[in-house]
Every structure is written in structure tokens, then in C-alpha cells.
Motif scaffolding. Structure first.
Motif, mmCIF file in Angstrom:
data_model
loop_
_atom_site.group_PDB
_atom_site.id
_atom_site.type_symbol
_atom_site.label_atom_id
_atom_site.label_comp_id
_atom_site.label_asym_id
_atom_site.label_seq_id
_atom_site.Cartn_x
_atom_site.Cartn_y
_atom_site.Cartn_z
ATOM 1 N N UNK A 198 55.049 3.083 7.884
ATOM 2 C CA UNK A 198 54.546 4.411 8.216
ATOM 3 C C UNK A 198 53.197 4.708 7.589
ATOM 4 N N UNK A 199 52.973 4.159 6.398
ATOM 5 C CA UNK A 199 51.705 4.380 5.702
ATOM 6 C C UNK A 199 50.641 3.356 6.080
ATOM 7 N N UNK A 200 51.045 2.307 6.805
ATOM 8 C CA UNK A 200 50.093 1.276 7.190
ATOM 9 C C UNK A 200 49.656 0.385 6.036
ATOM 10 N N UNK A 201 50.573 0.166 5.082
ATOM 11 C CA UNK A 201 50.301 -0.731 3.950
ATOM 12 C C UNK A 201 51.378 -1.811 3.916
ATOM 13 N N UNK A 202 51.151 -2.833 3.127
ATOM 14 C CA UNK A 202 52.156 -3.881 3.001
ATOM 15 C C UNK A 202 53.261 -3.419 2.053
#
Length: 71
Positions: free
Chosen positions: A25-29
Motif C-alpha cells: 500500500x505504501x509502495x515500499x519493499x
């Protein structure tokens, strides 16, 4: 934002196994999210704004499902 608050937000949004869906959802790994949760890397100061956006989206999804459930 503290690692503890981030952990509580993640659990509130997605339950016990929140890391993967929250990272997506946050677009991080997941690795990045784990680093923030461990306190080994600083949490971006603007993350609270992204979390508010996710919360708003989740709220709309939950409200839609609640309307479909019988009373």
C-alpha cells in the motif's frame, strides 16, 4: 512517527500479518518496512500523510462491505 505507532497502524489496517499489505500500500519493499519497524532506519517524516490516505481508502472499503451485510 515512531516504530510502535507504525506497528499499531499496520495492525489496525491489516491485522497481525500487516507487513506485506502495508508495504504494498505504501509502495515500499517489505525490507524497508521492517527496517522502519525495527528503528534501524528513519521513518520518512511525511509517512503519516500516506497512512492517512490508506486509512481513508480502507474506511471506504469497510463501509461498503458493512452496507452489504445483513443487520
Amino acid at each position: 512517527m515512531t516504530p510502535d505507532l507504525l506497528r499499531r497502524v499496520g495492525a489496525a489496517f491489516y491485522g497481525q500479518w500487516f507487513v506485506k499489505p502495508l508495504a504494498e500500500g505504501l509502495g515500499v519493499t517489505e525490507r524497508t518496512l521492517h527496517r522502519w519497524l525495527a528503528g534501524s532506519h528513519p521513518i520518512p517524516p511525511t509517512l503519516h500523510m500516506e497512512l492517512r490516505g490508506l486509512a481513508s481508502d480502507r474506511k471506504l472499503e469497510i463501509e461498503a462491505v458493512l452496507r452489504e451485510l445483513p443487520s
